[in-house]
Design a protein around this motif. Structure first.
Motif, PDB file in Angstrom:
ATOM      1  N   UNK A 177       0.867  -1.172   0.000  1.00 31.83           N
ATOM      2  CA  UNK A 177       0.000   0.000   0.000  1.00 31.83           C
ATOM      3  C   UNK A 177       0.907   1.227   0.000  1.00 31.83           C
ATOM      4  N   UNK A 178       0.983   1.884  -1.140  1.00 28.87           N
ATOM      5  CA  UNK A 178       1.905   3.012  -1.307  1.00 28.87           C
ATOM      6  C   UNK A 178       1.169   4.317  -1.030  1.00 28.87           C
ATOM      7  N   UNK A 179       1.708   5.102  -0.101  1.00 29.53           N
ATOM      8  CA  UNK A 179       1.096   6.380   0.275  1.00 29.53           C
ATOM      9  C   UNK A 179       2.137   7.477   0.085  1.00 29.53           C
ATOM     10  N   UNK A 180       1.842   8.407  -0.818  1.00 25.45           N
ATOM     11  CA  UNK A 180       2.757   9.499  -1.140  1.00 25.45           C
ATOM     12  C   UNK A 180       2.296  10.773  -0.430  1.00 25.45           C
ATOM     13  N   UNK A 181       3.201  11.366   0.362  1.00 25.48           N
ATOM     14  CA  UNK A 181       2.846  12.546   1.145  1.00 25.48           C
ATOM     15  C   UNK A 181       3.163  13.870   0.460  1.00 25.48           C
ATOM     16  N   UNK A 182       3.965  13.822  -0.601  1.00 23.08           N
ATOM     17  CA  UNK A 182       4.328  15.022  -1.357  1.00 23.08           C
ATOM     18  C   UNK A 182       5.183  16.007  -0.565  1.00 23.08           C
ATOM     19  N   UNK A 183       5.624  15.599   0.603  1.00 24.02           N
ATOM     20  CA  UNK A 183       6.510  16.417   1.432  1.00 24.02           C
ATOM     21  C   UNK A 183       7.040  15.551   2.572  1.00 24.02           C
ATOM     22  N   UNK A 184       8.104  16.007   3.193  1.00 20.79           N
ATOM     23  CA  UNK A 184       8.666  15.266   4.326  1.00 20.79           C
ATOM     24  C   UNK A 184       7.960  15.720   5.598  1.00 20.79           C
ATOM     25  N   UNK A 185       6.992  14.922   6.036  1.00 23.99           N
ATOM     26  CA  UNK A 185       6.201  15.294   7.212  1.00 23.99           C
ATOM     27  C   UNK A 185       6.824  14.794   8.507  1.00 23.99           C
ATOM     28  N   UNK A 186       7.933  14.064   8.422  1.00 25.36           N
ATOM     29  CA  UNK A 186       8.587  13.537   9.613  1.00 25.36           C
ATOM     30  C   UNK A 186       8.356  12.050   9.778  1.00 25.36           C
ATOM     31  N   UNK A 187       9.223  11.432  10.580  1.00 23.19           N
ATOM     32  CA  UNK A 187       9.214   9.978  10.754  1.00 23.19           C
ATOM     33  C   UNK A 187       7.952   9.500  11.468  1.00 23.19           C
ATOM     34  N   UNK A 188       7.687  10.053  12.640  1.00 23.45           N
ATOM     35  CA  UNK A 188       6.545   9.607  13.424  1.00 23.45           C
ATOM     36  C   UNK A 188       5.216   9.912  12.754  1.00 23.45           C
ATOM     37  N   UNK A 189       5.089  11.109  12.187  1.00 21.00           N
ATOM     38  CA  UNK A 189       3.841  11.500  11.528  1.00 21.00           C
ATOM     39  C   UNK A 189       3.534  10.591  10.349  1.00 21.00           C
ATOM     40  N   UNK A 211      -0.577   7.657  19.521  1.00 22.99           N
ATOM     41  CA  UNK A 211       0.362   7.458  18.420  1.00 22.99           C
ATOM     42  C   UNK A 211       1.681   8.176  18.698  1.00 22.99           C
ATOM     43  N   UNK A 212       2.561   8.185  17.704  1.00 24.65           N
ATOM     44  CA  UNK A 212       3.764   8.999  17.799  1.00 24.65           C
ATOM     45  C   UNK A 212       3.366  10.462  17.968  1.00 24.65           C
ATOM     46  N   UNK A 213       4.083  11.178  18.811  1.00 24.86           N
ATOM     47  CA  UNK A 213       3.854  12.611  19.003  1.00 24.86           C
ATOM     48  C   UNK A 213       4.433  13.347  17.794  1.00 24.86           C
ATOM     49  N   UNK A 214       3.560  13.971  17.008  1.00 26.25           N
ATOM     50  CA  UNK A 214       3.984  14.573  15.750  1.00 26.25           C
ATOM     51  C   UNK A 214       4.675  15.910  15.929  1.00 26.25           C
ATOM     52  N   UNK A 215       4.830  16.364  17.157  1.00 24.88           N
ATOM     53  CA  UNK A 215       5.665  17.547  17.397  1.00 24.88           C
ATOM     54  C   UNK A 215       7.133  17.239  17.122  1.00 24.88           C
ATOM     55  N   UNK A 216       7.486  15.962  17.222  1.00 28.96           N
ATOM     56  CA  UNK A 216       8.869  15.554  16.986  1.00 28.96           C
ATOM     57  C   UNK A 216       9.016  15.156  15.525  1.00 28.96           C
ATOM     58  N   UNK A 217       9.718  15.955  14.763  1.00 29.44           N
ATOM     59  CA  UNK A 217       9.900  15.673  13.338  1.00 29.44           C
ATOM     60  C   UNK A 217      10.745  14.426  13.131  1.00 29.44           C
ATOM     61  N   UNK A 218      11.769  14.265  13.999  1.00 28.47           N
ATOM     62  CA  UNK A 218      12.697  13.152  13.830  1.00 28.47           C
ATOM     63  C   UNK A 218      13.529  12.997  15.100  1.00 28.47           C
ATOM     64  N   UNK A 219      13.844  11.781  15.457  1.00 34.58           N
ATOM     65  CA  UNK A 219      14.748  11.359  16.534  1.00 34.58           C
ATOM     66  C   UNK A 219      14.081  10.994  17.858  1.00 34.58           C
ATOM     67  N   UNK A 220      13.478  11.925  18.636  1.00 37.00           N
ATOM     68  CA  UNK A 220      13.010  11.466  19.969  1.00 37.00           C
ATOM     69  C   UNK A 220      11.623  10.860  19.987  1.00 37.00           C
ATOM     70  N   UNK A 221      11.018  10.657  18.813  1.00 37.16           N
ATOM     71  CA  UNK A 221       9.662  10.107  18.803  1.00 37.16           C
ATOM     72  C   UNK A 221       9.615   8.695  19.393  1.00 37.16           C
ATOM     73  N   UNK A 222      10.716   7.939  19.248  1.00 32.35           N
ATOM     74  CA  UNK A 222      10.729   6.585  19.816  1.00 32.35           C
ATOM     75  C   UNK A 222      10.895   6.616  21.333  1.00 32.35           C
ATOM     76  N   UNK A 223      11.665   7.572  21.831  1.00 27.97           N
ATOM     77  CA  UNK A 223      11.795   7.719  23.296  1.00 27.97           C
ATOM     78  C   UNK A 223      10.435   8.042  23.893  1.00 27.97           C
TER      79      UNK A 223
END
Length: 267
Positions: free
Chosen positions: A52-64, A186-198
């Protein structure tokens, strides 16, 4: 039980992703594979992989990006969801082993296997809840000065050879119980990248077991990009600041309690 899988890609090629998709399709327990594309250009050839391919057309971040797929899993009531990095290598049969272990331990909300570098060295990805020193300040100090503290932070005394409850597990391979995500969020979308897993592991750890499961293993071709690319370092620092603004910088009583409990199980 059925498992949905999400992989977030950014400017990856089909040749880079196909081996991982092929492994996932070999596993009978995998129901749907979501390929979430944060690239600036659409790549319809990924559809031919049977995902299932989903294209976001922008880099919205890892968690988002992963949240898009996790919401689908919640809607479908699929029991488990696997958050997976595109640079992970493993044998398909480990998913059935993890699935069975999770089925027999209903109090586990999140599981991570043992993770190796391609050269066979262990990646020390079981960690205590971090202080600002652990995530920010030590990056700018000689490793010799911080090694002792880093060894404790990464739980190296455990030997990484036993099942452990860990409050901070890596986002490279997060095997999630869907109902636990429904409860803690879900993942907290305030974090674009890195601490979302913490952040997600910490919230999960408050209500469920978050487990390191060394009976199975994967290989992670981890590059630590923020250590070598200036822009990624800036993103890393910015998001770490957001993390400590959320949970507390130097006065975090829950962090102290959880870390002490984690260290006690290793004695």
């Amino acid at each position: 039980m059925p498992i949905n899988v999400s992989i977030v890609i950014y400017k990856h090629t089909v040749a880079e992703i196909q081996p991982l998709v092929d492994v996932l399709r070999e596993a009978d327990c995998v129901s749907e594979i979501f390929l979430i594309d944060n690239s600036p250009f659409r790549q319809d050839q990924f559809v031919d992989l049977g995902v299932t391919y989903i294209f976001n057309n922008q880099n919205i971040g890892y968690g988002a990006a992963h949240n898009i797929a996790i919401r689908r899993t919640l809607e479908q009531n699929i029991p488990y969801h696997l958050v997976l990095n595109p640079d992970i290598i493993f044998q398909s049969e480990i998913l059935a082993k993890i699935d069975a272990f999770m089925n027999n331990n209903s109090n586990i909300g999140l599981l991570m296997p043992k993770v190796y570098y391609p050269n066979g060295e262990i990646q020390y990805l079981c960690k205590l809840l971090p202080t600002p020193f652990d995530l920010i300040f030590r990056r700018f100090l000689p490793k010799a000065w911080t090694k002792k503290r880093a060894d404790v932070f990464e739980l190296r005394a455990s030997g990484y050879n036993r099942i452990m409850d860990v409050p901070y597990l890596s986002g490279c391979f997060m095997f999630l119980k869907t109902e636990s995500v429904r409860e803690v969020g879900l993942f907290d979308e305030r974090f674009f990248m890195y601490p979302e897993d913490i952040d997600l592991t910490r919230r999960m750890h408050q209500k469920y077991r978050t487990v390191f499961y060394p009976q199975v293993s994967v290989v992670h071709q981890h590059a630590q990009g923020s250590y070598v690319v200036g822009r990624l370092l800036f993103i890393h620092m910015k998001n770490m600041i957001k993390y400590f603004n959320k949970w507390g910088w130097f006065f975090d009583a829950e962090r102290r309690i959880i870390n002490n409990e984690t260290l006690k199980q290793l004695k």
